[in-house]
Design a protein around this motif. Structure first.
Motif, PDB file in Angstrom:
ATOM      1  N   LYS A 272       0.808  -1.215   0.000  1.00 59.38           N
ATOM      2  CA  LYS A 272       0.000   0.000   0.000  1.00 59.38           C
ATOM      3  C   LYS A 272       0.843   1.267   0.000  1.00 59.38           C
ATOM      4  CE  LYS A 272      -3.606   0.182   2.702  1.00 59.38           C
ATOM      5  NZ  LYS A 272      -4.495   0.066   3.897  1.00 59.38           N
ATOM      6  N   ILE A 273       2.122   1.173   0.363  1.00 60.08           N
ATOM      7  CA  ILE A 273       2.914   2.395   0.531  1.00 60.08           C
ATOM      8  C   ILE A 273       4.063   2.537  -0.460  1.00 60.08           C
ATOM      9  CG2 ILE A 273       2.331   2.413   2.991  1.00 60.08           C
ATOM     10  CD1 ILE A 273       5.242   1.601   3.583  1.00 60.08           C
ATOM     11  N   ILE A 274       4.369   1.489  -1.222  1.00 54.11           N
ATOM     12  CA  ILE A 274       5.544   1.533  -2.100  1.00 54.11           C
ATOM     13  C   ILE A 274       5.451   2.644  -3.138  1.00 54.11           C
ATOM     14  CG2 ILE A 274       6.783   0.300  -3.925  1.00 54.11           C
ATOM     15  CD1 ILE A 274       7.635  -0.532  -1.154  1.00 54.11           C
ATOM     16  N   SER A 275       4.327   2.749  -3.806  1.00 43.45           N
ATOM     17  CA  SER A 275       4.184   3.767  -4.849  1.00 43.45           C
ATOM     18  C   SER A 275       4.394   5.164  -4.287  1.00 43.45           C
ATOM     19  CB  SER A 275       2.796   3.666  -5.493  1.00 43.45           C
ATOM     20  OG  SER A 275       2.597   4.707  -6.417  1.00 43.45           O
ATOM     21  N   ARG A 276       3.825   5.414  -3.130  1.00 50.03           N
ATOM     22  CA  ARG A 276       3.967   6.724  -2.508  1.00 50.03           C
ATOM     23  C   ARG A 276       5.418   6.987  -2.103  1.00 50.03           C
ATOM     24  NH1 ARG A 276       2.486  11.828  -2.593  1.00 50.03           N
ATOM     25  NH2 ARG A 276       2.363  12.798  -0.542  1.00 50.03           N
ATOM     26  N   CYS A 277       6.093   5.962  -1.602  1.00 47.72           N
ATOM     27  CA  CYS A 277       7.502   6.111  -1.223  1.00 47.72           C
ATOM     28  C   CYS A 277       8.385   6.395  -2.441  1.00 47.72           C
ATOM     29  CB  CYS A 277       7.993   4.862  -0.497  1.00 47.72           C
ATOM     30  SG  CYS A 277       7.274   4.625   1.148  1.00 47.72           S
ATOM     31  N   ILE A 278       8.092   5.739  -3.549  1.00 43.94           N
ATOM     32  CA  ILE A 278       8.839   5.991  -4.791  1.00 43.94           C
ATOM     33  C   ILE A 278       8.668   7.442  -5.223  1.00 43.94           C
ATOM     34  CG2 ILE A 278       8.891   5.465  -7.266  1.00 43.94           C
ATOM     35  CD1 ILE A 278      10.295   3.338  -5.682  1.00 43.94           C
ATOM     36  N   THR A 279       7.433   7.937  -5.169  1.00 44.04           N
ATOM     37  CA  THR A 279       7.171   9.333  -5.520  1.00 44.04           C
ATOM     38  C   THR A 279       7.937  10.270  -4.599  1.00 44.04           C
ATOM     39  OG1 THR A 279       4.967   8.812  -6.368  1.00 44.04           O
ATOM     40  CG2 THR A 279       5.371  11.093  -5.733  1.00 44.04           C
ATOM     41  N   GLY A 280       7.891   9.980  -3.302  1.00 49.66           N
ATOM     42  CA  GLY A 280       8.589  10.839  -2.349  1.00 49.66           C
ATOM     43  C   GLY A 280      10.087  10.852  -2.533  1.00 49.66           C
ATOM     44  N   ALA A 281      10.642   9.723  -2.983  1.00 46.83           N
ATOM     45  CA  ALA A 281      12.091   9.614  -3.120  1.00 46.83           C
ATOM     46  C   ALA A 281      12.625  10.187  -4.425  1.00 46.83           C
ATOM     47  CB  ALA A 281      12.505   8.146  -3.001  1.00 46.83           C
ATOM     48  N   PHE A 282      11.878  10.014  -5.519  1.00 47.40           N
ATOM     49  CA  PHE A 282      12.468  10.268  -6.833  1.00 47.40           C
ATOM     50  C   PHE A 282      11.823  11.385  -7.641  1.00 47.40           C
ATOM     51  CE2 PHE A 282      13.492   5.612  -6.183  1.00 47.40           C
ATOM     52  CZ  PHE A 282      14.815   5.853  -5.826  1.00 47.40           C
ATOM     53  N   SER A 283      10.803  12.059  -7.104  1.00 51.15           N
ATOM     54  CA  SER A 283      10.239  13.210  -7.821  1.00 51.15           C
ATOM     55  C   SER A 283      11.327  14.229  -8.104  1.00 51.15           C
ATOM     56  CB  SER A 283       9.130  13.854  -6.983  1.00 51.15           C
ATOM     57  OG  SER A 283       8.033  12.994  -6.828  1.00 51.15           O
ATOM     58  N   PHE A 284      11.360  14.707  -9.344  1.00 48.97           N
ATOM     59  CA  PHE A 284      12.373  15.657  -9.797  1.00 48.97           C
ATOM     60  C   PHE A 284      13.783  15.219  -9.400  1.00 48.97           C
ATOM     61  CE2 PHE A 284      14.209  20.188  -9.759  1.00 48.97           C
ATOM     62  CZ  PHE A 284      14.667  20.055 -11.048  1.00 48.97           C
ATOM     63  N   GLN A 285      14.053  13.925  -9.659  1.00 49.37           N
ATOM     64  CA  GLN A 285      15.405  13.393  -9.448  1.00 49.37           C
ATOM     65  C   GLN A 285      15.885  13.558  -8.010  1.00 49.37           C
ATOM     66  OE1 GLN A 285      14.038  14.276 -12.690  1.00 49.37           O
ATOM     67  NE2 GLN A 285      15.654  15.793 -13.019  1.00 49.37           N
ATOM     68  N   GLY A 286      14.955  13.603  -7.058  1.00 45.35           N
ATOM     69  CA  GLY A 286      15.345  13.763  -5.662  1.00 45.35           C
ATOM     70  C   GLY A 286      15.800  15.164  -5.297  1.00 45.35           C
ATOM     71  N   GLN A 287      15.670  16.105  -6.206  1.00 45.58           N
ATOM     72  CA  GLN A 287      16.110  17.483  -5.958  1.00 45.58           C
ATOM     73  C   GLN A 287      14.985  18.295  -5.320  1.00 45.58           C
ATOM     74  OE1 GLN A 287      19.240  18.251  -9.574  1.00 45.58           O
ATOM     75  NE2 GLN A 287      17.135  17.864 -10.160  1.00 45.58           N
ATOM     76  N   VAL A 288      14.510  17.787  -4.217  1.00 40.68           N
ATOM     77  CA  VAL A 288      13.411  18.389  -3.464  1.00 40.68           C
ATOM     78  C   VAL A 288      13.870  18.486  -2.014  1.00 40.68           C
ATOM     79  CG1 VAL A 288      10.995  18.144  -2.766  1.00 40.68           C
ATOM     80  CG2 VAL A 288      11.720  17.355  -5.042  1.00 40.68           C
ATOM     81  N   CYS A 289      13.632  19.618  -1.371  1.00 41.86           N
ATOM     82  CA  CYS A 289      14.147  19.820  -0.012  1.00 41.86           C
ATOM     83  C   CYS A 289      13.650  18.752   0.961  1.00 41.86           C
ATOM     84  CB  CYS A 289      13.746  21.204   0.499  1.00 41.86           C
ATOM     85  SG  CYS A 289      14.450  22.544  -0.476  1.00 41.86           S
TER      86      CYS A 289
END
Length: 482
Positions: A272-289
């Motif tokens: 249930k949480i993998i997709s959300r974790c992927i988004t949190g980790a890799f959105s904009f190549q991880g260049q998020v504060c």
């Protein structure tokens, strides 16, 4: 004017409501293709001082505007940006190599942020003070009002060139201030695009001034000039600390670094949480504060989490940021690729295992998953600002809390758990600015208070909270018996 998004752009300095040419210009290249996107001026000290003077002189114009008028300007801006949202997204995608789907999301958030600012412009108020509660306060009426602080110096980063500008310009206008803004050198076109729209929206001349060029030249002048009352900066801790040391009595809001962490409890359904974790980790190549950088998974769920997270990571699409199906594109610079690879190699040399990625294709760093990482490795204790995630095994919540807090940073953190008592205990114990329960630390909507502790900064963004930072409280006391 309408920008031809596939053609090189030439922009000027925006000072006192006019587009001013400069003696020198600099090319801006795509991080993905290395093609020239356009040219922008390299401002001199003289031009920076002209911008500050314009902002200072325009303060009286902004103070004279009613709350309704300031809100109307921001509403006009939101509408104009909505009309040109496709163009805006392409500008972001080209100058930042932000995948187009994420660039469109940023524009949508920027529109919403300006709408929030318009609403908050109408809600700036003080309070009455019960002075007669004190022995000496009989027959006295007290109340407070909030007034604009004056000229605000704003310095914005590359990673959200349009929305983080909105978080500085929106509340500044709502509160009746003027602004001198220096955008990141790699992403100036987003800011200059918004200046064009604000000109059309009816903002008084001089209320917004945008200066492009050297950060060391522009930043030092903005930070030290006595006519500027406040600095709002988003960027690295080292620069933020230098700003605070130089700013004197100016008010300073700093949104700095992070190595955001997530705790995964043993009662969670991993699927249930993998997709959300992927988004949190890799959105904009991880260049998020607040990108998800560290994950602490209970030992009972660790193997399953790693297996499914790695599988989903390898399914991400790598490529051109202008392709809407792209998930991962180039980092902002080749130097960041080299730095990230060196940190990965350091981790490997000390026993870390690469489960996915760990290599680059040109200036694209493939999304990387590391396990068996100790807390002293750079990929864990510093801010990677790249698509790199560390997954750690813990034997319980208390150990996870200890690891999350064992950091120089404290911006946001998250926990997935089905236990109310565990969630509340984690919320109490974590030393961060924001805690997301049953979500990744990367969650942010634009009206919430946003900021951190320790080396993650001081002050808060989020429109209502930024307005509080950007206004001065004045007390009025009236002796009714005079």
């Amino acid at each position: 004017m309408m920008i031809e998004v596939n053609q090189p752009i030439k922009r000027e300095l925006f000072i006192n409501g006019e587009w001013k040419p400069a003696k020198h210009y600099k090319e801006v290249k795509s991080p993905y293709s290395n093609e020239v996107i356009g040219t922008v001026p390299v401002a001199t000290k003289t031009e920076v001082l002209l911008a500050i003077d314009a902002a200072y002189q325009a303060c009286s114009k902004m103070v004279a505007l009613s709350s309704f008028e300031r809100a109307q300007i921001l509403e006009n801006l939101a509408r104009l940006l909505e009309d040109r949202k496709e163009e805006a997204a392409y500008i972001i995608a080209r100058e930042a190599a932000k995948p187009l789907a994420f660039a469109k999301a940023e524009v949508a958030r920027s529109i919403e942020t300006y709408k929030f600012a318009a609403e908050e412009a109408k809600r700036i108020h003080g309070e009455t003070i019960p002075l007669d509660a004190a022995a000496g306060g009989k027959n006295r009426l007290g109340y407070t009002v909030r007034e604009p602080i004056g000229v605000i110096g704003a310095i914005t980063p590359f990673n959200f060139p349009m929305n983080l500008m909105a978080h500085k310009v929106g509340p500044a206008i709502a509160a009746g201030n003027t602004i001198v803004l220096k955008p990141a050198s790699q992403t100036p076109f987003s800011a200059l695009f918004i200046a064009e729209l604000l000109e059309q929206a009816g903002l008084p001349k001089g209320a917004l001034n945008i200066i492009t060029g050297s950060g060391s030249v522009i930043g030092d002048i903005i930070v030290t000039d006595e006519r500027i009352s406040m600095i709002t900066f988003t960027g690295s801790p080292s620069v933020g600390i230098a700003i605070k040391n130089k700013a004197g009595l100016k008010r300073v809001t700093l949104e700095l670094g992070s190595n955001s962490a997530l705790i995964v409890d043993d009662v969670i359904e991993v699927d249930k949480i993998i997709s959300r974790c992927i988004t949190g980790a890799f959105s904009f190549q991880g260049q998020v504060c607040i990108s998800l950088q560290r994950v602490y998974v209970h030992e009972n769920k660790y193997d399953e989490f790693v297996e499914k997270f790695v599988k989903a990571t390898k399914e991400l699409k790598i490529g051109d940021p202008l392709d809407e199906s792209t998930d991962i594109s180039a980092l902002i610079s080749s130097q960041d690729v080299k730095r990230s690879l060196s940190w990965i190699e350091e981790a490997k040399s000390e026993g870390a295992i690469v489960m996915a990625g760990g290599v680059s294709e040109g200036d694209i760093l493939l999304p990387t998953v590391l396990v068996e990482v100790n807390k002293e490795m750079k990929v864990s204790c510093q801010e990677v600002f790249a698509p790199i995630v560390v997954i750690n095994k813990v034997n319980g919540i208390d150990e996870a809390i200890e690891h999350v807090n064992d950091s120089n940073y404290g911006l946001q953190a998250g926990i997935y758990t089905e236990s109310v008592s565990t969630a509340l205990r984690v919320a109490d114990k974590l030393h961060v600015g924001g805690i997301m329960i049953n979500d990744v630390p990367t969650f942010r909507v634009d009206q919430m208070p946003y900021g951190g502790v320790k080396e993650s900064g001081t002050g808060r963004e989020g429109i209502k909270y930024a307005i509080e930072e950007m206004t001065e409280m004045k007390l009025v006391v009236w002796n009714k018996e005079y």
